[in-house]
Design a protein around this motif. Structure first.
Motif, PDB file in Angstrom:
ATOM      1  N   LYS A 109       0.804  -1.213   0.000  1.00 20.07           N
ATOM      2  CA  LYS A 109       0.000   0.000   0.000  1.00 20.07           C
ATOM      3  C   LYS A 109       0.843   1.273   0.000  1.00 20.07           C
ATOM      4  O   LYS A 109       0.398   2.302  -0.480  1.00 20.07           O
ATOM      5  CB  LYS A 109      -0.934   0.000   1.209  1.00 20.07           C
ATOM      6  N   ALA A 110       2.022   1.231   0.574  1.00 20.43           N
ATOM      7  CA  ALA A 110       2.853   2.432   0.645  1.00 20.43           C
ATOM      8  C   ALA A 110       4.302   2.029   0.856  1.00 20.43           C
ATOM      9  O   ALA A 110       4.612   0.895   1.222  1.00 20.43           O
ATOM     10  CB  ALA A 110       2.377   3.333   1.796  1.00 20.43           C
TER      11      ALA A 110
ATOM     12  N   SER B 192      14.639   0.799 -17.753  1.00 14.04           N
ATOM     13  CA  SER B 192      13.265   0.491 -18.153  1.00 14.04           C
ATOM     14  C   SER B 192      12.349   0.770 -16.971  1.00 14.04           C
ATOM     15  O   SER B 192      12.752   0.667 -15.805  1.00 14.04           O
ATOM     16  CB  SER B 192      13.157  -0.972 -18.579  1.00 14.04           C
ATOM     17  N   ILE B 193      11.093   1.136 -17.258  1.00 15.25           N
ATOM     18  CA  ILE B 193      10.137   1.410 -16.188  1.00 15.25           C
ATOM     19  C   ILE B 193       9.870   0.168 -15.344  1.00 15.25           C
ATOM     20  O   ILE B 193       9.438   0.251 -14.205  1.00 15.25           O
ATOM     21  CB  ILE B 193       8.824   1.959 -16.772  1.00 15.25           C
TER      22      ILE B 193
ATOM     23  N   PHE C 213       7.081   5.950  -9.685  1.00 15.17           N
ATOM     24  CA  PHE C 213       6.196   5.929  -8.522  1.00 15.17           C
ATOM     25  C   PHE C 213       4.734   5.876  -8.968  1.00 15.17           C
ATOM     26  O   PHE C 213       3.925   5.112  -8.425  1.00 15.17           O
ATOM     27  CB  PHE C 213       6.445   7.163  -7.652  1.00 15.17           C
ATOM     28  N   GLU C 214       4.379   6.698  -9.983  1.00 12.52           N
ATOM     29  CA  GLU C 214       3.012   6.669 -10.506  1.00 12.52           C
ATOM     30  C   GLU C 214       2.705   5.313 -11.132  1.00 12.52           C
ATOM     31  O   GLU C 214       1.608   4.772 -10.968  1.00 12.52           O
ATOM     32  CB  GLU C 214       2.837   7.782 -11.553  1.00 12.52           C
TER      33      GLU C 214
ATOM     34  N   LYS D 203       2.061   2.888  -8.415  1.00 12.35           N
ATOM     35  CA  LYS D 203       0.747   3.135  -7.817  1.00 12.35           C
ATOM     36  C   LYS D 203      -0.362   2.584  -8.710  1.00 12.35           C
ATOM     37  O   LYS D 203      -1.316   1.961  -8.226  1.00 12.35           O
ATOM     38  CB  LYS D 203       0.548   4.640  -7.613  1.00 12.35           C
ATOM     39  N   HIS D 204      -0.220   2.793 -10.014  1.00 12.33           N
ATOM     40  CA  HIS D 204      -1.229   2.271 -10.931  1.00 12.33           C
ATOM     41  C   HIS D 204      -1.221   0.740 -10.960  1.00 12.33           C
ATOM     42  O   HIS D 204      -2.279   0.113 -11.106  1.00 12.33           O
ATOM     43  CB  HIS D 204      -0.991   2.823 -12.335  1.00 12.33           C
ATOM     44  N   LEU D 205      -0.015   0.165 -10.830  1.00 18.18           N
ATOM     45  CA  LEU D 205       0.045  -1.298 -10.740  1.00 18.18           C
ATOM     46  C   LEU D 205      -0.712  -1.808  -9.521  1.00 18.18           C
ATOM     47  O   LEU D 205      -1.409  -2.824  -9.575  1.00 18.18           O
ATOM     48  CB  LEU D 205       1.505  -1.755 -10.680  1.00 18.18           C
ATOM     49  N   GLU D 206      -0.558  -1.088  -8.394  1.00 18.06           N
ATOM     50  CA  GLU D 206      -1.266  -1.477  -7.173  1.00 18.06           C
ATOM     51  C   GLU D 206      -2.764  -1.331  -7.358  1.00 18.06           C
ATOM     52  O   GLU D 206      -3.548  -2.172  -6.884  1.00 18.06           O
ATOM     53  CB  GLU D 206      -0.769  -0.625  -6.003  1.00 18.06           C
ATOM     54  N   GLU D 207      -3.198  -0.242  -8.046  1.00 13.81           N
ATOM     55  CA  GLU D 207      -4.619  -0.077  -8.316  1.00 13.81           C
ATOM     56  C   GLU D 207      -5.139  -1.212  -9.196  1.00 13.81           C
ATOM     57  O   GLU D 207      -6.232  -1.734  -8.967  1.00 13.81           O
ATOM     58  CB  GLU D 207      -4.853   1.271  -9.011  1.00 13.81           C
ATOM     59  N   LYS D 208      -4.306  -1.587 -10.196  1.00 13.89           N
ATOM     60  CA  LYS D 208      -4.704  -2.698 -11.051  1.00 13.89           C
ATOM     61  C   LYS D 208      -4.803  -3.993 -10.246  1.00 13.89           C
ATOM     62  O   LYS D 208      -5.733  -4.780 -10.438  1.00 13.89           O
ATOM     63  CB  LYS D 208      -3.698  -2.860 -12.190  1.00 13.89           C
ATOM     64  N   SER D 209      -3.844  -4.209  -9.325  1.00 12.52           N
ATOM     65  CA  SER D 209      -3.870  -5.420  -8.491  1.00 12.52           C
ATOM     66  C   SER D 209      -5.142  -5.462  -7.652  1.00 12.52           C
ATOM     67  O   SER D 209      -5.740  -6.526  -7.472  1.00 12.52           O
ATOM     68  CB  SER D 209      -2.640  -5.459  -7.590  1.00 12.52           C
TER      69      SER D 209
END
Length: 508
Positions: free
Chosen positions: A310-311, A369-370, A409-410, A413-419
């Protein structure tokens, strides 16, 4: 539903989802190492009820009921032998009716025979290899517990434990040469392309799983039981089973890809330096979590950053709870994750070493790479700080790295939202699967009731026919009875006339 058979469809067909997580298309099937000779007859003629195995992502060697449509022998142009089958429970996405696909002979077998109705239902024991009917396919797993009401089945790749009705579970068996069905020796049907590490019972290992606070981490465990050479039951060293009663160590049934050996690494100094920017693993709450060293706090004490679920968390660790971050590649080889030390000559104060370090840094940053580990970015910042201290102009790279880290970082965060969305989606899919299984049971019950109703209709028709025959016979007997009665009446009248004539003669 009889074990070994998919529930029958009754009256209406539903479009079935394919795969554990409902992939949109069935995957291409692997071809057999050898094909039958062109003159060889088909092993299973058209119309044969069979099962076909799907090996692609999301299927893991699941068996689906089908019917053979045709068989094509191996052709001279290099095309192997193959069956074309029509699925029993899967529909064409284009609305063309039952889905048809081609399979190698190695992935087609007759449907397993149903159990003897005179025999008692199978008695499942813990760790029995079984197949459970789910999403209209038979999925491999092992039994965790069983009762007359439900069987708990564990699946090693999805890492789920699902309760099934005993009628939806069957012993896992293999169809071998000669047409025999034998108990299967393995649960995992799809094998990796190369060799992987095989573990032994009692061996110390580490198991990967997500910690709520520290993200994906590696938990110390012991191999409790070898199910086959690709899946194992492990016992966690520091995790306990949830629930009341006496605490017991948690166990889990796993595929090999979630396990790595418990190894102490000793990298060369040229490979790893424990300092700012180094990629490490930190021991937190009973598991090793990927981290990056931020700064040296004191003698043998470091502040590290951990990318949690989460963080991001900052924690202070002594050197005994840190180790180099290694990746367990392809289930067989180790590779260090942290980049090579960029400053080979810094501690010796050599200008040549600094120049080489700067050159290596520039080449490395251009390949970024990202998807790179956060440690590579943090380590790059540490390298820049050391180079800046020694007079190098690194402002351009600092600006570039700051921008890249913000985007990273973004992205994270988006990966976590997708998860999170995927987790909710899996919950919805699980609920849908349970309802689908219930509908299958209802379909089966309806089919049985329709069969009984048809039997009663036939029985009623037979009784009705017998009744009509009895009525016709009764009518005929009534006519005969009337005729006989008339003859009786005639006989009686003739008898009376005879005696009446005798009386008249006596009187005269």
């Amino acid at each position: 539903m009889a074990a070994g058979r998919a529930p029958p469809l009754t009256g209406r067909r539903r479009r079935r989802r394919r795969g554990w997580s409902a992939p949109r298309k069935a995957p291409p099937q692997p071809q057999p190492p050898r094909s039958p000779s062109p003159s060889a007859p088909p092993l299973l003629p058209p119309g044969t009820d069979v099962e076909v195995r799907l090996d692609g992502d999301g299927y893991y060697g699941t068996w689906y009921a089908a019917t053979v449509v045709s068989f094509a022998s191996a052709r001279g142009d290099g095309l192997p032998a193959e069956y074309t089958v029509s699925y029993a429970d899967l529909q064409d996405d284009n609305g063309g009716g039952a889905l048809e696909e081609s399979f190698a002979p190695t992935h087609v077998r007759p449907r397993p025979p149903p159990p003897d109705p005179e025999s008692p239902p199978p008695r499942f024991l813990p760790h029995d290899a079984v197949e459970a009917f789910h999403n209209c396919g038979w999925w491999s797993g092992i039994v965790l517990s069983a009762s007359p009401a439900a069987v708990a089945v564990a699946f090693p790749i999805s890492r789920e434990v699902i309760q099934f009705s005993p009628s939806l579970v069957r012993p896992r068996r293999d169809y071998v040469g000669g047409g025999e069905w034998v108990p299967s020796r393995s649960v995992i049907a799809v094998r990796p392309e190369g060799e992987v590490r095989v573990y032994q019972a009692g061996e110390k290992v580490e198991v990967g799983r997500v910690q709520e606070v520290y993200g994906y981490s590696w938990f110390p465990a012991t191999v409790a039981k070898v199910i086959d050479d690709l899946s194992y039951v492990v016992e966690y060293s520091d995790l306990e089973e949830e629930g009341g009663g006496e605490a017991e160590k948690a166990t889990e049934y796993l595929h090999w890809q979630f396990i790595r050996p418990a190894v102490e690494h000793s990298p060369q100094e040229s490979e790893f330096w424990l300092g700012p920017g180094a990629a490490v693993e930190a021991y937190c709450d009973g598991a090793w979590s990927a981290a990056v060293v931020r700064k040296i706090v004191g003698d043998g004490e470091f502040k590290v950053s951990i990318n949690g679920s989460k963080a991001r968390k900052l924690v202070t660790k002594v050197v005994e709870f840190l180790k180099p971050h290694y990746s367990w590649d392809d289930g067989k080889h180790w590779s260090i994750v942290s980049a090579k030390q960029y400053l080979p000559g810094l501690r010796e104060g050599k200008a040549l070493g600094l120049m080489v370090s700067f050159d290596l840094f520039v080449k490395s940053i251009r390949k970024s790479s990202i998807a790179d580990n956060e440690g590579s970015f943090e380590e790059a910042k540490g390298v820049l700080a050391e180079l800046k201290t020694n007079g190098f102009d690194v402002q351009y790279f600092e600006t570039l790295l700051d921008k890249a880290i913000k985007v990273k970082f973004e992205y994270t965060k988006h990966l976590e939202e997708k998860s999170a969305v995927v987790a909710q989606k899996l919950g919805a899919i699980s609920s849908l699967s349970k309802n689908d299984s219930l509908l299958c049971e209802v379909d089966q019950a309806m089919a049985e009731l329709e069969e009984k109703l048809e039997h009663l209709r036939q029985k009623g028709q037979l009784i009705e026919k017998a009744k009509e025959d009895d009525e016709e016979k009764l009518s005929k007997l009534s006519v005969v009875e009337s005729s006989v009665q008339k003859a009786l009446d005639a006989d009686k009248q003739q008898f009376q006339r005879i005696f009446a004539g005798m009386l008249q003669k006596q009187l005269t």
